[in-house]
Write a protein that holds these residues in place. Sequence first.
Motif, mmCIF file in Angstrom:
data_model
loop_
_atom_site.group_PDB
_atom_site.id
_atom_site.type_symbol
_atom_site.label_atom_id
_atom_site.label_comp_id
_atom_site.label_asym_id
_atom_site.label_seq_id
_atom_site.Cartn_x
_atom_site.Cartn_y
_atom_site.Cartn_z
ATOM 1 N N ASP A 180 -8.416 12.309 -10.078
ATOM 2 C CA ASP A 180 -7.779 11.507 -11.126
ATOM 3 C C ASP A 180 -6.611 10.701 -10.564
ATOM 4 O OD1 ASP A 180 -9.541 12.439 -13.035
ATOM 5 O OD2 ASP A 180 -8.237 14.098 -13.637
ATOM 6 N N LEU A 181 -5.799 11.348 -9.769
ATOM 7 C CA LEU A 181 -4.656 10.677 -9.159
ATOM 8 C C LEU A 181 -5.122 9.598 -8.177
ATOM 9 C CD1 LEU A 181 -1.641 11.229 -9.644
ATOM 10 C CD2 LEU A 181 -1.629 12.589 -7.531
ATOM 11 N N LEU A 182 -6.132 9.941 -7.391
ATOM 12 C CA LEU A 182 -6.637 9.031 -6.364
ATOM 13 C C LEU A 182 -7.270 7.789 -6.974
ATOM 14 C CD1 LEU A 182 -6.928 8.738 -3.302
ATOM 15 C CD2 LEU A 182 -9.062 10.046 -3.443
ATOM 16 N N GLY A 183 -7.867 7.946 -8.126
ATOM 17 C CA GLY A 183 -8.528 6.810 -8.764
ATOM 18 C C GLY A 183 -7.641 6.010 -9.681
ATOM 19 N N SER A 184 -6.344 6.309 -9.671
ATOM 20 C CA SER A 184 -5.443 5.684 -10.647
ATOM 21 C C SER A 184 -4.744 4.433 -10.135
ATOM 22 C CB SER A 184 -4.388 6.701 -11.094
ATOM 23 O OG SER A 184 -3.515 7.030 -10.019
ATOM 24 N N LEU A 240 0.830 -1.199 0.000
ATOM 25 C CA LEU A 240 0.000 0.000 0.000
ATOM 26 C C LEU A 240 0.871 1.258 0.000
ATOM 27 C CD1 LEU A 240 -2.626 1.565 0.237
ATOM 28 C CD2 LEU A 240 -2.657 1.040 2.697
ATOM 29 N N GLY A 241 1.854 1.305 0.883
ATOM 30 C CA GLY A 241 2.743 2.470 0.922
ATOM 31 C C GLY A 241 3.505 2.657 -0.369
ATOM 32 N N ARG A 242 3.918 1.547 -0.979
ATOM 33 C CA ARG A 242 4.644 1.609 -2.240
ATOM 34 C C ARG A 242 3.774 2.184 -3.350
ATOM 35 N NH1 ARG A 242 6.340 -4.058 -3.478
ATOM 36 N NH2 ARG A 242 4.183 -4.233 -4.185
ATOM 37 N N ARG A 243 2.502 1.751 -3.382
ATOM 38 C CA ARG A 243 1.593 2.259 -4.423
ATOM 39 C C ARG A 243 1.324 3.748 -4.255
ATOM 40 N NH1 ARG A 243 -0.429 -2.956 -3.632
ATOM 41 N NH2 ARG A 243 -1.962 -2.362 -2.057
ATOM 42 N N ILE A 244 1.112 4.183 -3.022
ATOM 43 C CA ILE A 244 0.842 5.602 -2.773
ATOM 44 C C ILE A 244 2.057 6.445 -3.160
ATOM 45 C CG2 ILE A 244 0.358 7.335 -1.009
ATOM 46 C CD1 ILE A 244 -1.229 5.200 0.499
ATOM 47 N N ALA A 245 3.231 6.001 -2.740
ATOM 48 C CA ALA A 245 4.441 6.749 -3.068
ATOM 49 C C ALA A 245 4.650 6.823 -4.575
ATOM 50 C CB ALA A 245 5.650 6.094 -2.391
ATOM 51 N N ARG A 246 4.408 5.712 -5.254
ATOM 52 C CA ARG A 246 4.601 5.675 -6.707
ATOM 53 C C ARG A 246 3.672 6.660 -7.406
ATOM 54 N NH1 ARG A 246 4.048 0.096 -7.705
ATOM 55 N NH2 ARG A 246 1.839 0.386 -8.192
ATOM 56 N N VAL A 247 2.411 6.706 -6.989
ATOM 57 C CA VAL A 247 1.438 7.614 -7.591
ATOM 58 C C VAL A 247 1.839 9.069 -7.356
ATOM 59 C CG1 VAL A 247 -0.933 8.452 -7.369
ATOM 60 C CG2 VAL A 247 -0.506 6.006 -7.565
ATOM 61 N N LEU A 248 2.429 9.323 -6.190
ATOM 62 C CA LEU A 248 2.830 10.688 -5.855
ATOM 63 C C LEU A 248 4.197 11.056 -6.431
ATOM 64 C CD1 LEU A 248 1.619 10.745 -2.148
ATOM 65 C CD2 LEU A 248 0.741 12.161 -4.012
ATOM 66 N N GLY A 249 4.823 10.111 -7.134
ATOM 67 C CA GLY A 249 6.117 10.393 -7.722
ATOM 68 C C GLY A 249 7.257 10.414 -6.725
ATOM 69 N N ALA A 250 7.061 9.719 -5.591
ATOM 70 C CA ALA A 250 8.080 9.697 -4.543
ATOM 71 C C ALA A 250 8.777 8.342 -4.510
ATOM 72 C CB ALA A 250 7.446 9.993 -3.188
ATOM 73 N N ASP A 258 -2.601 -4.198 -11.480
ATOM 74 C CA ASP A 258 -1.470 -3.644 -12.216
ATOM 75 C C ASP A 258 -0.280 -4.590 -12.128
ATOM 76 O OD1 ASP A 258 -2.923 -1.396 -12.845
ATOM 77 O OD2 ASP A 258 -2.180 -0.227 -11.136
ATOM 78 N N ALA A 259 0.511 -4.618 -13.186
ATOM 79 C CA ALA A 259 1.674 -5.504 -13.228
ATOM 80 C C ALA A 259 2.633 -5.237 -12.067
ATOM 81 C CB ALA A 259 2.396 -5.349 -14.555
ATOM 82 N N ASP A 260 2.752 -3.976 -11.654
ATOM 83 C CA ASP A 260 3.679 -3.621 -10.570
ATOM 84 C C ASP A 260 3.241 -4.177 -9.221
ATOM 85 O OD1 ASP A 260 5.342 -2.279 -12.271
ATOM 86 O OD2 ASP A 260 4.492 -0.303 -11.849
ATOM 87 N N ASP A 261 1.973 -4.624 -9.124
ATOM 88 C CA ASP A 261 1.461 -5.132 -7.855
ATOM 89 C C ASP A 261 1.516 -6.651 -7.770
ATOM 90 O OD1 ASP A 261 0.847 -2.620 -6.831
ATOM 91 O OD2 ASP A 261 -1.093 -2.574 -7.844
ATOM 92 N N LEU A 262 2.188 -7.290 -8.720
ATOM 93 C CA LEU A 262 2.222 -8.748 -8.761
ATOM 94 C C LEU A 262 3.506 -9.324 -8.179
ATOM 95 C CD1 LEU A 262 0.752 -9.412 -12.338
ATOM 96 C CD2 LEU A 262 -0.455 -9.184 -10.165
ATOM 97 N N SER A 263 4.286 -8.506 -7.517
ATOM 98 C CA SER A 263 5.609 -8.959 -7.089
ATOM 99 C C SER A 263 5.686 -9.361 -5.628
ATOM 100 C CB SER A 263 6.642 -7.862 -7.362
ATOM 101 O OG SER A 263 6.283 -6.669 -6.698
#
Length: 445
Positions: A218-222, A171-181, A316-321
Motif C-alpha cells: 500500500d505504501l509502495l503504490g502510493s 525521487l528522494g523527496r517522494r520516498i522520504a515523504r512517504v516514509l514520514g521522514a 501529485d500536486a507536491d511533484d509539480l514544483s
Amino acid sequence: MKLTILGGGGFRVPLVYGALLADRGEGRVTRVVLHDLDDSRLNAVARVLDEQAAAVPDAPEVTATTDLDEALRGADFVFSAIRVGGLEGRANDERVALAEGVLGQETVGAGGIAYGLRTVPVAVDIARRVARLAPDAWVINFTNPAGLVTEAMSRHLGDRVIGICDSPVGLGRRIARVLGADPKQAWIDYVGLNHLGWVRGLRVAGRDELPRLLADPDLLGSFEEGKLFGVDWLQSLGAIPNEYLHYYYFNRETVRAYQQVEKTRGAFLADQQARFYEEMKRPGAAALTAWDRTRAEREATYMAENRESAGAGERDADDLSGGYEKVALALMRAVARDERTTLILNVRNQGTLSVLDTDAVIEVPCLVDANGAHPVSVSPLPEHATGLVCAVKGVEREVLAAAESGSRTTAVKAFALHPLVDSVNVARRLVEGYAAVHPGLAYLR
C-alpha cells in the motif's frame, strides 16, 4: 558575485532567479548575466525577472547579451542550460525516432543520442571559452543529456564542471515523504548515470528505511514511482528506479503511447512556449502571470505518456514544483561559502564505481565544499544495473568520439549499440533521418 546563465532566454530561467532572490546570505550572487542567441527570448525572460524582483530589495542586477565572450568574462559561476536546435529540434528528435518504431525522448535512446550529437560540439566550445575567459569559474551544467554533456566539458574543465538534475532530488523527496521522514535529514543511497539510476537505500538516523517501504504494498503504490513501475516490479528490483528507467523497463508500451498521441512532448512544448514568447511581445502583458500559468501546465503534463501507459493517473500536486534551481543554489552556496552539504550530482567517477574508468561521469551523492564536489564511495550495483550502466556509458563514449571526429560511421555505431535501438539498419536510417532535419549534424561525414 557574478553568475552567467547560458540559455538565458530559456523558459525555466525564472526558477533560478527566484532561488537567487530568496538567498540573503553573505557572498550571494549580486549580478546575473543572461546569454542567449535570441534577442526576443532574452527580452521576454528579462521582463519576467524584472517583475519577480519588483518587491525584493537589493535583488541581483540582471543584464542580457548575445555576446558569449562578454557573458563569460569574469564570471564566478556559469550555469549552462542551452538547447541546441530549440524545441523544434526536440520535436524532430521524437518524430524521426518514432517513425522507426523506437523511442525519441530527449535524453534517452535515439532522441538522446541525436540531441547529444548536436549539443556536444557547442558545449565543448563553451568549455574552451570558459577555460580561457573565466578560468576560476565553476560551471554548473543542466544542459541535456546532462551526464554526457558534463563529461564532454570535463575533458576541458576537469572537476570545475558539475552536472545537476532534479530527478534524483525529486525521487528522494517522494520516498522520504512517504516514509514520514524529513528529506533534509535523510541520506539517499543513489547511484547510476544521469536518468539511469536507482535508490537502494534511504537512511534516517543511521537506519535504512527503504526495506520498510518495499515490504508495504500500500505504501509502495502510493507515490509516483510505485504507480509508474508497479509494486511487484519494484519489489523484484529491491530498489526504486529513477522515473526515466520506465523507458527501459516498459519500452514497448511507452513507444506505443508516444506514437498514439496527437502531439509529442517536444511539439507540445514548442507550441506552448511559442504562445508565451509571442504574448511577451505585447508591452502591457503581465509577464510573471503568463509565465506562472505556462509553467503550471508544463509541469502537470510531464511524462504524461508514461503515466498513461502505466495507468498511473495525474501527477501529485507536491511533484509539480521542480527543484533543479534549489540544487543549483545549494551547489553554489557550498562552493562559494564553504557551506558543506551533500547533493546528488553528475561528476567524474574517480574510482567510485569500479566498473567504470576514472573520467566517466556518473550520478552519485557527493560531499560539496569550497573545493568542489567529491563523490561518496558506494557499494557495487547489481549485475542487471551494471550491465545497463556500462552499455549506456559505452554509447555515450561513441557519441563523444563521433562529435570529436565528425565520423558518421561512429554515429551509426552509437545508435546501434544503444539497448533501445534494436537494429543496425534502424541505426543507419536514424542517422540519415536526423542529418536531414538537423543543420547541427552537418559536420558528420
